[in-house]
Scaffold this motif. Structure first.
Motif, short mmCIF file in Angstrom:
data_model
loop_
_atom_site.label_atom_id
_atom_site.label_comp_id
_atom_site.label_asym_id
_atom_site.label_seq_id
_atom_site.Cartn_x
_atom_site.Cartn_y
_atom_site.Cartn_z
N LEU A 159 -82.38 5.16 10.29
CA LEU A 159 -81.35 4.61 11.17
C LEU A 159 -80.97 5.62 12.24
O LEU A 159 -81.13 6.82 12.05
CB LEU A 159 -80.09 4.30 10.36
CG LEU A 159 -80.16 3.16 9.36
CD1 LEU A 159 -78.92 3.18 8.48
CD2 LEU A 159 -80.27 1.82 10.05
N PRO A 194 -74.79 6.00 9.03
CA PRO A 194 -74.49 6.52 10.36
C PRO A 194 -72.99 6.85 10.50
O PRO A 194 -72.17 6.35 9.73
CB PRO A 194 -74.86 5.37 11.30
CG PRO A 194 -75.76 4.51 10.51
CD PRO A 194 -75.36 4.65 9.09
N VAL A 205 -64.01 -0.81 10.02
CA VAL A 205 -64.82 -0.72 8.80
C VAL A 205 -64.43 0.51 7.99
O VAL A 205 -64.28 1.59 8.55
CB VAL A 205 -66.33 -0.68 9.14
CG1 VAL A 205 -67.18 -0.52 7.89
CG2 VAL A 205 -66.74 -1.93 9.89
N GLY A 214 -69.39 3.36 5.84
CA GLY A 214 -70.43 3.18 6.86
C GLY A 214 -70.66 1.75 7.30
O GLY A 214 -70.20 0.80 6.67
N PRO A 215 -71.41 1.58 8.39
CA PRO A 215 -71.69 0.24 8.89
C PRO A 215 -72.71 -0.53 8.05
O PRO A 215 -72.86 -1.73 8.21
CB PRO A 215 -72.23 0.50 10.29
CG PRO A 215 -72.80 1.87 10.23
CD PRO A 215 -71.98 2.63 9.26
N MET A 216 -73.44 0.16 7.15
CA MET A 216 -74.45 -0.51 6.35
C MET A 216 -73.86 -1.14 5.08
O MET A 216 -74.26 -2.23 4.69
CB MET A 216 -75.57 0.45 5.96
CG MET A 216 -76.45 0.85 7.12
SD MET A 216 -77.37 -0.51 7.82
CE MET A 216 -78.69 -0.69 6.66
N ALA A 217 -72.98 -0.42 4.42
CA ALA A 217 -72.43 -0.94 3.16
C ALA A 217 -70.91 -0.90 3.14
O ALA A 217 -70.30 -1.18 2.11
CB ALA A 217 -72.98 -0.12 1.99
N GLY A 218 -70.31 -0.59 4.28
CA GLY A 218 -68.84 -0.48 4.33
C GLY A 218 -68.15 -1.84 4.27
O GLY A 218 -68.78 -2.88 4.34
N ILE A 219 -66.82 -1.75 4.15
CA ILE A 219 -66.03 -2.99 4.00
C ILE A 219 -65.22 -3.20 5.28
O ILE A 219 -64.46 -2.32 5.70
CB ILE A 219 -65.10 -2.89 2.78
CG1 ILE A 219 -65.93 -2.58 1.52
CG2 ILE A 219 -64.29 -4.16 2.59
CD1 ILE A 219 -65.12 -2.12 0.34
N ALA A 220 -65.40 -4.38 5.89
CA ALA A 220 -64.66 -4.70 7.12
C ALA A 220 -63.21 -5.01 6.77
O ALA A 220 -62.93 -5.68 5.77
CB ALA A 220 -65.32 -5.88 7.81
N VAL A 229 -71.57 -4.51 16.61
CA VAL A 229 -71.45 -5.34 15.40
C VAL A 229 -71.66 -6.83 15.69
O VAL A 229 -71.33 -7.68 14.86
CB VAL A 229 -70.07 -5.14 14.72
CG1 VAL A 229 -69.94 -3.75 14.17
CG2 VAL A 229 -68.93 -5.44 15.68
N GLY A 249 -77.46 -2.98 1.71
CA GLY A 249 -77.45 -3.64 3.02
C GLY A 249 -78.76 -3.56 3.78
O GLY A 249 -78.86 -4.08 4.88
N GLY A 302 -80.29 -7.06 4.72
CA GLY A 302 -79.57 -7.74 5.79
C GLY A 302 -79.82 -7.08 7.14
O GLY A 302 -79.89 -7.75 8.17
N TYR A 303 -80.01 -5.77 7.13
CA TYR A 303 -80.24 -5.03 8.38
C TYR A 303 -81.59 -5.41 8.99
O TYR A 303 -81.70 -5.67 10.18
CB TYR A 303 -80.17 -3.53 8.12
CG TYR A 303 -80.48 -2.68 9.33
CD1 TYR A 303 -79.49 -2.39 10.26
CD2 TYR A 303 -81.76 -2.21 9.55
CE1 TYR A 303 -79.78 -1.64 11.38
CE2 TYR A 303 -82.05 -1.45 10.68
CZ TYR A 303 -81.06 -1.17 11.59
OH TYR A 303 -81.36 -0.43 12.70
N LEU A 329 -76.47 -10.20 1.76
CA LEU A 329 -75.53 -9.70 0.75
C LEU A 329 -74.68 -10.85 0.19
O LEU A 329 -74.47 -10.95 -1.01
CB LEU A 329 -74.65 -8.61 1.35
CG LEU A 329 -73.70 -7.92 0.40
CD1 LEU A 329 -74.43 -7.33 -0.79
CD2 LEU A 329 -72.92 -6.82 1.11
N ALA A 360 -71.03 -6.66 4.79
CA ALA A 360 -72.00 -5.68 5.29
C ALA A 360 -73.41 -6.28 5.20
O ALA A 360 -73.62 -7.19 4.41
CB ALA A 360 -71.91 -4.42 4.44
N HIS A 371 -72.92 -4.26 8.91
CA HIS A 371 -72.23 -4.62 10.14
C HIS A 371 -73.09 -4.33 11.36
O HIS A 371 -72.69 -4.61 12.47
CB HIS A 371 -70.92 -3.84 10.22
CG HIS A 371 -70.09 -4.02 8.98
ND1 HIS A 371 -69.50 -5.22 8.65
CD2 HIS A 371 -69.80 -3.18 7.96
CE1 HIS A 371 -68.86 -5.09 7.49
NE2 HIS A 371 -69.04 -3.86 7.05
#
Lengths: 435, 284
Positions: free
Chosen positions: A11, A163, A316, A319-325, A348, A399, A402-403, A412, B13, B15
């Motif tokens: 990434l 990231p 968030v 992180g942006p991959m597995a973090g919680i919004a 996003v 994640g 999904g990425y 997810l 996620a 995101h």
């Protein structure tokens, strides 16, 4: 110790912005904190009572729980239920800080003979000073040590595969010796033989620093080992899986920031009431890693970094991959908050979902070797047996699927639905079997 | 400090997402086909141009009407219809009537694709389904594709297109080479019946690069895809009586398409956490 093949995604790291300014000398002091209490602890202060920084505000009800401390000096104004960043409702003690004059920084007394602390004293210190792991699980340290008494190797995890996040890296660059000494305390308490420091291969300065300190301390039982800079390599579960395949119970991993908190608690008798957090994202004026008292709101965390220069589309936690919004900025920083990210729309943005092309990218990029495409397609058709044999329950929710998905499917969400469906399916099967 | 909104989006996620998309995948394949299409236009001129234009117009029309008929959003911008039209035009024989080209596009886009559930759902490769169906229905009109007849430039164009596909890195790189190796080995084992080596390599490489890249009809793992391709090559060699035949290769792929759901189950990945248990089970 055979290392299995590392799978992941390279990434864009986006860490430079928050690495420009990493002075960790002073803790940011917000006007108000809402200190989240753990399930199984009860408040020992009342509204209107004055508290000092590092004063006990909640006591554990159960032996496996820990004490909770106030991160700022001030007056307790409220004890109420609030939503936490994971979406659960928790009890929190609100402390309103003193307006003027600001209290002087607290100096903690060095414990005599801290290096010779016994395992029993270590456990008691960890419990009484409120130490929990600084990952999302926020497990009490003494409980985790007790649970992993059979571990022969301690892994100190210095990796941040997501990231933007730099808090562990900054902490390591600022306090390498303290982290090594904390690791030694933890190793002795565990009864482990070896310490492995895991760092990402792209963070060679961290690796070299640890190696030089190990050399300086003349430790034969410690080693710094690189992890491929691929997301999600560096997560605790994958470190154990890749370094100890089939023997995961022989090792235990702790984040470097937890190890630092252990050093501070044992050597300086400092309670755990603050943690290092990366406040970042393209919307933040001055992204950086800083010390924040637990219970600081995300709004105050952004304020500590001079606010936002434009409206974020998503807030968030981690992180942006597995973090919680997060729905708003009032949620508090908890022990598991490694980062507060304010991300703009172009980063996003979400494209509409398309049908699955069966391109296999999710299968090829899955670090735990499951088939996300089969799980999600099976779950869509209510075929939970196929979801189970495809490894639905082994998913670590990193994640990756999904990425990489070109069809932008909410993998997810579908995998979680498969896990839920599988649970219900199993309950029904058991009920049917027992008449 | 700018004013911030009170509530934010709270989707799950991840995101952030990769830049890959369905449209990029299909248009990428269309771009990789361009060297072959241009070479065919140069060497076959009016005949191929006629087939190409007719195929494109009919494919777009069928895509539009099938979207209306099945009450779906018209997704012409994905490029799937254009890809099917190009492949159909390339696989049509010399002297093929206009009605056969229109029928081939109808069979590919409406019967093989939409009747089986549309994008991402179909079982058989739509273009091969149409081509093999027409061969069975009107064998007198159907012969080997006009672009396959011995020409080094056509082979070079296929190779260039294949390189473009490999550069995009959207499929498994070994697939065309595995297909070529297994097909050639099987052909040798069966008595080296390839009469025209240039035509043989043109056909095999075209199949390997452009007909075995449709992920919808391939198995869901790399291992499964390798088995699929090896099976398709072996069956293709067995079914073609004299050298390479697109109908035999297509029929072999369609037969393997039938096996895909089973390959998905048999060769599914084993989670790392279950491997230890499996090993222990085998040891006992």
């Amino acid at each position: 110790m055979a290392a299995s093949k590392s799978v992941g995604i390279r990434l864009e790291r986006k860490k430079d912005a928050s690495l420009l300014n990493w002075n960790l000398k002073k803790t940011y002091s917000p006007e108000k904190v809402r200190v989240p209490l753990r399930c199984g602890s009860r408040p020992c202060v009342r509204a209107g009572e004055h508290v000092q920084t590092g004063q006990k505000i909640a006591e554990p009800d159960r032996p496996e729980e820990v004490t909770v401390y106030a991160g700022i000096a001030g007056t307790v104004t409220e004890i109420a239920s609030i939503p936490d960043p994971t979406g659960a409702t928790i009890t929190a003690v609100t402390v309103q800080g003193r307006a003027e004059p600001k209290s002087a920084p607290v100096v903690w007394e060095v414990r005599k003979g801290w290096e010779q602390i016994s395992a029993g004293e270590f456990m008691m210190t960890c419990q009484h000073l409120g130490l929990v792991t600084t990952d999302l699980s926020s497990e009490p340290v003494h409980a985790k040590v007790k649970k992993n008494a059979a571990a022969r190797t301690l892994i100190v995890n210095c990796c941040e595969p997501e990231p933007y996040i730099t808090c562990e890296q900054v902490l390591l660059l600022s306090h390498p010796v303290e982290i090594l000494k904390g690791a030694e305390l933890l190793r002795k308490a565990l009864g482990a033989e070896k310490i492995l420091f895991a760092f990402e291969e792209c963070n060679f300065e961290v690796g070299e620093l640890i190696k030089s300190k190990i050399f300086f301390l003349k430790w034969d039982h410690a080693e710094a080992r690189a992890v491929p800079a691929l997301y999600p390599q560096g997560l605790e579960k994958l470190l154990l899986q890749n370094w100890f395949p089939g023997k995961e119970d022989q090792a235990v991993a702790f984040p470097a920031s937890t190890v630092f908190a252990i050093y501070e608690a044992v050597a300086h008798q400092k309670p755990f009431y603050e943690r290092i957090v990366t406040v970042g994202g393209e919307c933040v004026v001055e992204p950086r890693s800083l010390w924040l008292p637990l219970g600081t709101s995300f709004r105050d965390a952004l304020h500590a970094c001079k606010g936002v220069m434009r409206e974020p589309d998503k807030m968030v936690m981690n992180g942006p991959m597995a973090g919680i919004a997060q729905a708003d900025m009032n949620v508090p920083v908890t022990a598991g908050t490694a980062a507060v990210l304010a991300l703009p729309k172009e980063i996003v943005k979400e494209d509409p979902e398309e049908p699955c092309l069966r391109c296999n990218l999710c299968v090829d990029k899955c670090p735990v070797g499951i088939s996300p495409v089969m799980i999600t397609l099976a779950a869509d058709h209510g075929e939970f047996g196929i979801a189970a044999i495809s490894g639905a329950e082994a998913c670590i929710e990193c994640g990756n699927c999904g990425y990489v998905c070109p069809s932008k499917r909410p993998m997810l969400k579908k995998i979680r639905a498969a896990k839920e469906g599988l649970k219900t399916h199993r309950i029904r099967e058991t009920a049917a079997r027992h008449g | 400090m700018a004013e911030t909104p009170k509530t934010f989006s709270t989707t799950l996620a991840p995101h952030i997402h990769s830049a890959d998309s369905v449209a990029k995948r299909y248009w990428g394949q269309v771009a990789a086909l361009m060297p072959l299409v241009l070479a065919a236009c140069f060497f076959r001129r009016a005949e191929f141009l006629h087939a190409l234009l007719l195929s494109l117009i009919s494919a777009v029309a069928f895509e539009f009407f099938s979207a209306k008929l099945f009450e779906k959003k018209n997704k012409f911008y994905h490029g799937e219809a254009v890809l099917i039209a190009l492949l159909t035009a390339v696989l049509m024989p010399s002297g093929c009537p206009a009605s056969a080209i229109i029928l081939a596009n109808f069979l590919a886009l409406v019967v093989a694709k939409e009747f089986f559930g549309g994008m991402g759902e179909y079982l058989f490769h739509p273009v091969l389904f149409a081509r093999v169906f027409l061969q069975g229905g009107v064998p007198g009109l159907m012969a080997e594709p006009m672009v396959f007849y011995g020409n080094g430039w056509i082979l070079a164009a296929i190779g260039l297109g294949g390189l473009l596909l490999l550069k995009q890195r959207r499929g498994y790189w070994e697939i065309p080479f595995l297909y070529l190796a297994v097909y050639s080995f099987s052909d040798l084992a069966l008595g080296c019946r390839a009469g025209d080596p240039l035509g043989f390599f043109t056909g095999v490489l075209f199949t390997g690069f452009f007909l075995l890249v449709d992920p919808v009809t391939l198995p869901l793992t790399r291992k499964g895809t390798r088995w699929f391709v090896s099976g398709a090559a072996l069956l293709g060699a067995l079914l073609s009586p004299r050298g390479f035949s697109i109908v035999a290769a297509g029929s072999a792929i369609l037969l393997m398409n039938l096996l895909t759901p089973w390959l998905d189950i048999w060769l599914r990945p084993i989670p790392h956490s279950s491997r230890k248990l499996l090993k222990e089970g085998r040891a006992q």
